[in-house]
Design an enzyme around this catalytic site. Structure first.
Site, short mmCIF file in Angstrom:
data_model
loop_
_atom_site.label_atom_id
_atom_site.label_comp_id
_atom_site.label_asym_id
_atom_site.label_seq_id
_atom_site.Cartn_x
_atom_site.Cartn_y
_atom_site.Cartn_z
N ALA A 63 0.83 -1.19 0.00
CA ALA A 63 0.00 0.00 0.00
C ALA A 63 0.87 1.25 0.00
O ALA A 63 2.07 1.21 0.30
CB ALA A 63 -0.91 -0.01 1.22
N GLY A 102 -0.83 -5.54 -0.38
CA GLY A 102 -1.72 -5.26 -1.50
C GLY A 102 -1.13 -5.65 -2.83
O GLY A 102 -1.86 -5.98 -3.78
N GLU A 105 -1.94 -9.21 -3.21
CA GLU A 105 -3.38 -9.32 -3.41
C GLU A 105 -3.76 -8.98 -4.84
O GLU A 105 -4.66 -9.60 -5.42
CB GLU A 105 -4.12 -8.44 -2.40
CG GLU A 105 -4.06 -9.01 -0.99
CD GLU A 105 -4.78 -8.16 0.04
OE1 GLU A 105 -5.71 -8.67 0.70
OE2 GLU A 105 -4.42 -6.98 0.18
N GLU A 125 0.70 -7.89 6.68
CA GLU A 125 -0.15 -6.92 7.36
C GLU A 125 -0.21 -7.10 8.87
O GLU A 125 -0.43 -6.14 9.62
CB GLU A 125 -1.57 -6.96 6.78
CG GLU A 125 -1.72 -6.31 5.42
CD GLU A 125 -1.38 -7.23 4.26
OE1 GLU A 125 -1.64 -6.85 3.10
OE2 GLU A 125 -0.84 -8.33 4.50
#
Length: 692
Positions: A63, A102, A105, A125
């Site tokens: 992120a 992310g 992901e 995370e």
């Protein structure tokens, strides 16, 4: 078209390239660019497959941290993932560098994944007190199975490309990510392979659905050493939903847990720690544009426990070391210990089998301080006595080349006094490593009165290169960490005079989250060290002195504040210590009283925080967050409490000031009186974290 994401058509393959230095983080611009380019590629009839790749040194590393804590910007990541996953044309993630958080992901939403041989893939995370919030807990178990998903998500540790290939997380290991992704896409088209959407593929969940112990055993193994942290257990729950629920329902549950964790005190503390570490690398008072001195060769003076550990830290990073001792016997003993440490780590699988030989080859063991003459950085790691260190620095000044950086690994001593032994005080500073130096991450970089800016820059840079977390501090007795530790130790010792017992004090602090209580720590270090120091200074500490007079020096003698069975470091309650404490108090005319765990926590931690406030008043630390980084990485302060100064802000400074004033009155201890800074901030309803 986005200025950070581009689409190029290579015959039948659409290449979507992210170019957003330094780490291609998922900013709003990147998210929007991916979405636009994917939609264009889908709409283009000449494109039959889409490859997502990145320029620079890495794939999407996670992120955008600059967006943390701010209102969300569109498009959301879920919209980007939906476009990749629902694409009627095959989507391929081509990974190099790191695909984390992310970034992974995004790759999981693609139909296929390839990676180069050096890639790392992970969902870290939990280290921010969170869990993957964009489908990671639902897609990863479907990609690799619940067991590996638990290992990756609950621990937060990444895996390499070979393990990713074996587990089915990626389809191929390629030589170069972008070209390899494009070649793989063409192969998909030639073979007419069906699109695989992880959301629709429950194949790897079947075994855990038939036998849930597969999942619960993996969770138990991964969480057995976790103390006090909420996020790892919550992440395990979310992975369980992938097994128990349809994809969309699991996704909804994941989001609910993510939002709960995001608002939790633990996650706020862990995210604070994340930013505090990065802030600590900024050196106050150093002008922009200062170029650090070049450090290519290092000399370490002293091959004992600290010198050997420091040498290992440098060679682990590929930096050659000249290790200097006064005699061959001491040198050989130090080299032998280092070799055994490396061999033991290799035997456990912690480093490759050939690593011990390669790393030891980077160490040039030698006798005689004259052999430091080619080093760019010289680290002195001799006995912690001012007279010895002054003598060594006088010799260093004689043999070190001009411009060499001269560092002392002292934990308490006045570096300005040491620097006076040289004709180049501008080159002198402290590098306070923590034991064991090859393991502990903290390095207090101690700025002396005359330390040059380019020396500071160089040492902070090289400390980061060898995997340390550097924090720049000023000169005082104990610098930041040990100065605050002494304040805590004073209160811990005083609590024994008031009626607490060592096991109660240690239990209260370990329950609070510390890895070890103050008395077990004293036993580990050796009680005789402090005893000798007190005798030299004419100071008494009746209970500890009585222990030492009885031959109870700690773990080395099998008994100190606690007793230790042979071959074990586990502290055990010893009735003899309780008897000795009672006899000492009786002799001093003192009576034991009931001491609560709350008092133990408040007096030990609040006294530390008060000393931290003094450190800020004196400018020894530039920021409260620097103090927190010292305690997080040097002393095992629980990360979910964010550091002592962050913890103080959370508790409330007015409460701290009130309780310290109360204990100062009750115990007649002037050191507990709140500092001026603490009183001022409390009156203003302020916070340490808001300063500077």
């Amino acid at each position: 078209m986005s200025n950070v994401v581009s689409l190029k058509s290579h015959d039948e393959v659409g290449l979507v390239t992210i170019d957003s230095p330094p780490v291609n983080a998922l900013s709003a611009a990147v998210r929007g660019g991916i979405l636009d380019c994917v939609q264009q590629a889908i709409a283009d009839p000449t494109i039959r497959a889409i490859v997502l790749t990145c320029s620079g040194r890495t794939f999407i590393a996670g992120a955008d941290i600059t967006e943390f804590g701010k209102p969300p910007k569109q498009p959301g990541l879920d919209e980007v993932l939906a476009a990749l996953e629902s694409s009627p044309k095959p989507t391929v993630a081509a990974i190099h560098g790191t695909a984390l958080g992310g970034g992974l992901e995004v790759a999981l939403a693609c139909h296929f994944r390839v990676a180069d041989k050096n890639a790392k893939l992970g969902l870290p995370e939990v280290k921010l007190g969170l869990l993957p919030g964009a489908g990671g807990t639902q897609r990863l178990p479907r990609a690799v199975g619940p067991e590996l998903a638990v290992k990756m998500i609950v621990s937060g540790n990444p895996i390499g490309s070979q393990e990713a290939l074996r587990s089915g997380l990626i389809e191929e290991v390629v030589e170069e990510a972008s070209a390899g992704g494009e070649t793989f896409a063409r192969k998909l088209l030639a073979e007419k392979r069906a699109i695989r959407r992880l959301r629709d593929d429950d194949t790897k969940l079947a075994a855990a659905r038939a036998d849930r112990s597969i999942f619960t055993t993996a969770v138990a193994a991964t969480t057995k050493k976790i103390r006090g942290l909420e996020a790892p257990l919550a992440a395990a729950d979310a992975i369980g939903y992938a097994i128990d629920l349809p994809f969309d329902e699991g996704l909804k549950k994941e989001r609910e847990i993510f939002l709960r964790l995001m608002s939790s005190d633990q996650s706020k503390a862990q995210r604070y720690a994340f930013f505090a570490e990065r802030e600590a690398a900024k050196i106050p008072g150093v002008p922009n544009g200062i170029q650090p001195r070049l450090v290519e060769r290092v000399a370490i003076i002293g091959a004992g426990t600290m010198g050997g550990g420091i040498a290992m830290s440098f060679v682990n990073a590929g930096i050659p070391v000249t290790l200097v001792e006064t005699g061959r016997e001491q040198l050989d003993r130090g080299l032998d210990i280092m070799r055994k440490n490396y061999d033991a780590t290799a035997a456990r699988g912690g480093i490759p089998a050939d690593a011990p030989e390669k790393r030891m080859a980077l160490i040039n063991g030698t006798v005689g301080i004259e052999n430091i003459k080619h080093a760019d950085l010289i680290v002195e790691a001799v006995f912690e006595t001012m007279a010895i260190k002054k003598d060594v620095f006088g010799q260093i000044d004689q043999f070190a080349k001009p411009g060499a950086i001269l560092a002392t690994n002292t934990s308490f001593l006045d570096i300005n006094e040491i620097a006076k032994e040289t004709k180049r005080p501008q080159d002198v500073l402290g590098m306070h490593f923590f034991s064991p130096a090859n393991v502990m991450k903290l390095c207090e970089v101690v700025r002396a009165a005359d330390t040059a800016p380019d020396v500071l820059q160089a040492v902070v840079s090289v400390a980061r290169k060898i995997g340390k977390v550097p924090v720049v501090v000023g000169v005082c007795d104990g610098f930041v960490g040990n100065r605050m530790l002494m304040a805590r130790q004073r209160q811990a010792s005083q609590l024994l005079f008031d009626g607490a017992l060592p096991q109660q004090v240690d239990a209260a602090l370990t329950k609070f989250g510390m890895p070890m209580g103050p008395f077990a720590m004293g036993d580990l270090a050796g009680l005789d060290i402090g005893w000798r120091s007190r005798k030299d200074r004419g100071i008494k500490s009746e209970i500890e002195d009585a222990l030492c007079e009885a031959g109870r020096f700690g773990q080395k003698t099998g008994k100190g504040f606690f007793r230790y069975e042979e071959g074990s470091r586990a502290p055990l309650h010893d009735p003899e210590v309780e008897k000795l404490i009672d006899e000492t108090l009786s002799r001093l005319g003192r009576k034991r009283r009931v001491v609560s765990d709350e008092e133990i926590i408040e007096r030990t931690t609040y006294s530390m925080i008060n000393e931290g406030a003094r450190i800020l008043e004196e400018g020894i630390a530039a920021r409260a967050s620097d103090i927190d980084v010292v305690w997080l990485y040097g002393y095992g302060w629980p990360i979910y409490r964010g550091g002592p100064m962050h913890y103080a802000d959370h508790v409330g400074l007015q409460r701290l000031a009130d309780r310290l004033s109360y204990y100062a009155r009750e115990s007649n201890d002037a050191s507990l009186q709140p500092t001026q800074l603490l009183m001022e901030l409390a009156e203003q309803d302020g916070k340490f974290g808001a300063r500077g």
